[in-house]
Scaffold this active site. Structure first.
Site, PDB file in Angstrom:
ATOM      1  N   LYS A   1      43.830 -11.047 -39.649  1.00 30.08           N
ATOM      2  CA  LYS A   1      43.246 -10.958 -40.988  1.00 30.08           C
ATOM      3  C   LYS A   1      43.966 -11.846 -42.010  1.00 30.08           C
ATOM      4  CE  LYS A   1      40.337  -7.333 -40.254  1.00 30.08           C
ATOM      5  NZ  LYS A   1      39.991  -6.038 -40.769  1.00 30.08           N
TER       6      LYS A   1
ATOM      7  N   SER B   1      41.416  -0.698 -44.358  1.00 31.84           N
ATOM      8  CA  SER B   1      42.174   0.389 -43.735  1.00 31.84           C
ATOM      9  C   SER B   1      43.607  -0.021 -43.441  1.00 31.84           C
ATOM     10  CB  SER B   1      41.490   0.824 -42.432  1.00 31.84           C
ATOM     11  OG  SER B   1      41.496  -0.241 -41.491  1.00 31.84           O
TER      12      SER B   1
ATOM     13  N   GLN C   1      47.065  -5.839 -46.000  1.00 31.12           N
ATOM     14  CA  GLN C   1      48.302  -6.610 -45.922  1.00 31.12           C
ATOM     15  C   GLN C   1      48.040  -8.098 -46.077  1.00 31.12           C
ATOM     16  OE1 GLN C   1      51.051  -5.037 -42.638  1.00 31.12           O
ATOM     17  NE2 GLN C   1      49.102  -4.055 -42.143  1.00 31.12           N
TER      18      GLN C   1
ATOM     19  N   GLU D   1      32.987  -3.085 -29.753  1.00 33.28           N
ATOM     20  CA  GLU D   1      33.206  -1.968 -30.671  1.00 33.28           C
ATOM     21  C   GLU D   1      33.727  -0.743 -29.926  1.00 33.28           C
ATOM     22  OE1 GLU D   1      30.030  -1.823 -34.171  1.00 33.28           O
ATOM     23  OE2 GLU D   1      29.065  -1.757 -32.197  1.00 33.28           O
TER      24      GLU D   1
ATOM     25  N   GLY E   1      31.893   4.191 -32.561  1.00 37.28           N
ATOM     26  CA  GLY E   1      31.632   3.478 -33.812  1.00 37.28           C
ATOM     27  C   GLY E   1      30.788   2.243 -33.574  1.00 37.28           C
TER      28      GLY E   1
ATOM     29  N   ASP F   1      28.024   0.829 -34.739  1.00 40.35           N
ATOM     30  CA  ASP F   1      26.995   0.464 -35.715  1.00 40.35           C
ATOM     31  C   ASP F   1      26.443  -0.935 -35.475  1.00 40.35           C
ATOM     32  OD1 ASP F   1      28.594  -1.383 -38.022  1.00 40.35           O
ATOM     33  OD2 ASP F   1      29.827  -0.027 -36.857  1.00 40.35           O
TER      34      ASP F   1
ATOM     35  N   SER G   1      43.441  -8.840 -31.527  1.00 36.61           N
ATOM     36  CA  SER G   1      43.323  -9.014 -32.973  1.00 36.61           C
ATOM     37  C   SER G   1      44.518  -8.551 -33.796  1.00 36.61           C
ATOM     38  CB  SER G   1      42.060  -8.317 -33.485  1.00 36.61           C
ATOM     39  OG  SER G   1      42.077  -6.945 -33.143  1.00 36.61           O
TER      40      SER G   1
END
Length: 334
Positions: A57, A82, A87, A208, A212, A214, A308
């Site tokens: 990220k 989350s 960060q 996923e 979860g 979606d 990740s």
């Protein structure tokens, strides 16, 4: 195979790469001879657990803040997360002399909250099971005049995240398959941009948690699906829905969205720790668990896996290691 939107293309990923040069780590690509022998495939792990802030990220977070105008930076930025994007934006903002406010769930891992505060950001907590984090964030942005950076729908975020897959293709060449974790879809969207340009025959799978799914439901139904906050150990994938931007990129370009169970994540986490000597958080295990689950389909293929993130505190790590089971040769072992 690919039909990426006109608004965002691989050139944006290349521009992001220039902004990140000398700022983000060029993370290693590792292999496990044991796993390759078990699967009869060449599996290349792009290890973003070694990235700054411990997750991919940082790439998107830094790129998004760096793209802002001086006026936008002066206002300060706000996002919701989350933990890992929290960060990332907090560190990027500190590096670029911008104040950051992060809306975080009250039950976010303490290590992630402490790191976010340590980078100088202001944290606003919410209840992830009762509150609408996006509405809260937009309300705060309007009240305080802050610039809102959507954590996965922002084009700067997507382009920055796409540099991880670009580096993987640059380092190992074209691949037959690429497995990518998916929460809000920024990493998968950016990876699709890079795959289109650098390995156009590569099949790209989003992964996923089973509880979860979606994005999988959205792909199957042909419309954006919103779910309740999922109960999964993959806290980085506890998203309720894709953004409209990531959904549009993904639905036109992804090969498929697949799911794995929490137990499979625990087993993969233990494998990484015991056999590859790496700390990987449950969300970071999504893509690897899916690759092992697809053992019969990947035999004889060159397979990329994006790991990740690796943000776990020592208490969580010990608990998860105790719950994981050792991988066996059978395809359904994880």
């Amino acid at each position: 195979m690919y039909a990426v939107s006109n608004e965002l293309d691989f050139e944006e990923v290349e521009r992001a790469e220039q902004r990140l040069r000398g700022v983000a780590h060029r993370t290693p690509v590792l292999q496990s001879s044991t796993l390759n022998a078990w699967l009869g495939a060449e599996v290349f792990f792009k290890c973003e657990n070694f990235q700054r802030v411990g997750a991919f990220k940082f790439r998107g977070g830094y790129n998004a803040v760096a793209r802002l105008t001086p006026e936008q930076r002066a206002r300060g930025v706000i996002t919701y997360s989350s933990g890992n994007m929290a960060q990332a934006v907090a560190l990027a903002a500190r590096m670029l002399n911008v104040h950051a406010t992060i809306v975080m769930p009250a039950d976010a891992p303490q290590a992630k909250k402490a790191a976010t505060q340590g980078y100088g950001a202001t944290i606003v907590e919410y209840d992830r099971h009762r509150d609408d984090r996006e509405s809260l964030t937009r309300q705060l942005a309007e009240q305080q005049g802050l610039y809102f950076i959507p954590p996965f729908g922002d084009e700067g975020i997507i382009a920055g995240q796409g540099t991880a897959a670009k580096e993987l293709f640059d380092d190992v060449g074209e691949l037959d398959r690429l497995y990518v974790p998916i929460g809000g879809g920024g990493l998968l969207s950016g990876s699709l941009l890079s795959a289109k340009a650098l390995s156009p025959a590569c099949e790209v799978f989003g992964v996923e948690p089973e509880l979860g799914n979606d994005a999988q439901q959205s792909l199957r139904l042909g419309q954006l699906v919103r779910i309740a906050t999922p109960q999964t150990i993959a806290d980085g994938a506890q998203t309720q829905a894709l953004s409209s931007t990531t959904y549009n990129i993904i639905r036109h370009n992804v090969t498929d969205i697949v799911t794995v169970t929490d137990q499979q994540l625990l087993n993969m986490l233990r494998f990484f720790a015991e056999r590859m000597k790496m700390v990987v958080e449950p969300t970071g295990c999504l893509a690897a668990a899916a690759a092992v689950q697809a053992a019969e389909q990947i035999r004889g293929k060159r397979v990329g896996v994006i790991v990740s993130g690796g943000n776990l505190d020592s208490i969580q790590l010990c608990k998860y290691l105790a719950l994981g089971q050792a991988l066996q040769c059978q395809p359904d072992a994880v």
